[in-house]
Design a protein around this motif. Structure first.
Motif, short mmCIF file in Angstrom:
data_model
loop_
_atom_site.label_atom_id
_atom_site.label_comp_id
_atom_site.label_asym_id
_atom_site.label_seq_id
_atom_site.Cartn_x
_atom_site.Cartn_y
_atom_site.Cartn_z
N LYS A 117 11.88 -55.11 53.17
CA LYS A 117 10.91 -55.92 52.42
C LYS A 117 11.65 -56.85 51.47
N ASP A 118 11.02 -57.98 51.16
CA ASP A 118 11.62 -58.89 50.18
C ASP A 118 10.94 -58.72 48.83
N ALA A 141 16.23 -52.26 43.24
CA ALA A 141 16.06 -52.37 44.69
C ALA A 141 17.40 -52.17 45.38
N SER A 142 17.33 -51.67 46.61
CA SER A 142 18.55 -51.43 47.37
C SER A 142 18.33 -51.73 48.85
N PRO A 143 19.34 -52.29 49.51
CA PRO A 143 19.22 -52.53 50.95
C PRO A 143 19.35 -51.24 51.76
N SER A 160 17.32 -61.26 45.77
CA SER A 160 17.42 -62.08 46.98
C SER A 160 17.68 -61.19 48.20
N GLY A 161 17.14 -61.59 49.33
CA GLY A 161 17.34 -60.81 50.53
C GLY A 161 16.26 -59.76 50.69
N THR A 162 16.56 -58.73 51.48
CA THR A 162 15.58 -57.68 51.75
C THR A 162 16.09 -56.34 51.25
N ALA A 163 15.16 -55.41 51.10
CA ALA A 163 15.50 -54.07 50.60
C ALA A 163 14.73 -53.02 51.39
N LYS A 164 15.32 -51.84 51.48
CA LYS A 164 14.65 -50.71 52.13
C LYS A 164 14.13 -49.70 51.11
N SER A 165 14.58 -49.85 49.85
CA SER A 165 14.16 -48.89 48.83
C SER A 165 13.87 -49.61 47.52
N LEU A 166 12.89 -49.09 46.79
CA LEU A 166 12.55 -49.57 45.45
C LEU A 166 12.49 -48.36 44.53
N LYS A 167 13.17 -48.47 43.40
CA LYS A 167 13.19 -47.36 42.43
C LYS A 167 12.56 -47.81 41.12
#
Length: 360
Positions: A117-118, A141-143, A160-167
């Protein structure tokens, strides 16, 4: 004794035995849970102090009265320093690494997305839920999928870019008090709704453990919190501009209706001028946990007030309106030095990021 009496006696005795057995089991179960959570010691699970009295009440910071506090080194200012040693993917070099979140001050809620997700995905959440009752919520956020403890987190906004995790790291205590079960439930409900909307999984801590930890931290912080107030009483015949000039020479800077004494580390002390019939009161304040040099700030306040006293007969007073003698000022110095020592030994060095977060 007939059959009815005998039957009632047996039933009653069995009921009493069952109640005793149930109470024993409940006591055993609770003791086991407490042992697993806090260990076998009577020490405080967070600060390694003696157990806090159940009747403890949070009080306004000051020098009145005394509270026993056994300092601890568990809070470490270095834990707030950003870590740049972890490997970074080239596509995320433009993102700013998040500071390492002190887990003793924050509770982490981690959301893992099924697909990348962005930043637009979580923008509404981040912008709409920045705090809960003045307690900060820090988003990272982390990729990666955040399944490793060594994962590198970036600030979620901007990202910027996309991430697979949000803390989301939720502060568990500040001067407004500890994180309550109601506040915990409120933020958790919003995080769960966001996760459901994104078809994501959410990992969150146990509410009872977080609330208990928050209350312990809050009680320890309240025992350390200190706000020192001093006042310089000027005769009304002394023009305010004259006092202003003396303050400016001493390094005080006016911002709005307040004056501030600062250095490169930030604000050391503040001051407000109160005008009343027949007198003009200069009220100085040192927020000890948030001042990088509270002892220096006290020395500067005493110096500027001593100069005004010599020139205009303006005594230095405490919050109760009592004129402070040299001996009294020395006593305040000694108490302040002790408070600063306790804060530093506990990991809340005055003016350090960890102290400014907790005592915000």
């Amino acid at each position: 004794m007939n059959d009815l009496q005998l039957t009632l006696l047996i039933v009653g005795g069995g009921g009493i035995a069952a109640m005793i057995a149930y109470n024993w089991w409940q006591d055993y179960r609770l003791r086991k849970q407490a042992s697993e959570r806090f260990g076998e010691t009577d020490q405080d699970p967070l600060l390694n102090t003696g157990s806090v009295k159940s009747g403890f009440e949070r009080t306004e910071p000051g020098f009145s009265g005394s509270q026993d506090f056994a300092p601890s080194t568990e809070f470490d200012e270095s834990s707030l320093e950003a870590s740049f040693d972890a490997p970074q993917n080239d596509s995320h070099l433009q993102n700013e690494p998040q500071m390492t979140i002190d887990k003793r001050l924050f509770a982490d809620f981690i959301i893992r997305f099924d697909e990348e997700k962005d930043a637009n995905t979580w923008k509404t959440l981040v912008d709409g839920l920045e705090q809960i009752n003045r307690k900060r919520i820090i988003y990272s956020a982390s990729p990666d999928t955040a399944e490793s403890a060594e994962i590198l987190w970036f600030k979620a906004s901007p990202y910027s870019g996309t991430a697979k995790s949000l803390k989301a790291s939720v502060q568990i205590a500040n001067r407004k008090g500890p994180l309550s079960s109601i506040e915990f439930s409120e933020v958790l409900g919003k995080f769960k709704r966001f996760a459901e909307d994104q078809n994501a999984d959410i990992e969150f801590p146990e509410m009872k453990e977080v609330v208990a930890k928050a209350e312990t931290l809050d009680q320890a912080a309240a025992a350390l919190d200190t706000l020192l107030g001093l006042h310089c009483l000027l005769p009304e015949t002394v023009q305010e501009s004259t006092a202003v000039d003396m303050l400016a020479v001493a390094g005080w800077v006016q911002k709005g209706h307040q004056w501030f004494l600062s250095d490169e580390s930030g604000t050391l002390a503040s001051m407000v001028i109160h005008n009343a019939p027949g007198k003009r009161l200069l009220s100085f304040s040192i927020d000890v946990p948030n001042s990088a040099e509270p002892i220096k700030a006290l020395g500067d306040i005493v110096t500027v007030c001593h100069g005004m006293n010599e020139k205009f007969g303006a005594p230095l007073m405490d919050d109760s309106g009592r004129t402070l003698s040299t001996q009294a000022i020395e006593g305040i110095y000694n108490q302040l030095i002790e408070r600063v020592r306790n804060l530093t030994d506990s990991g809340f060095k005055p003016g350090a990021p960890v102290a400014r977060i907790l005592f915000s």
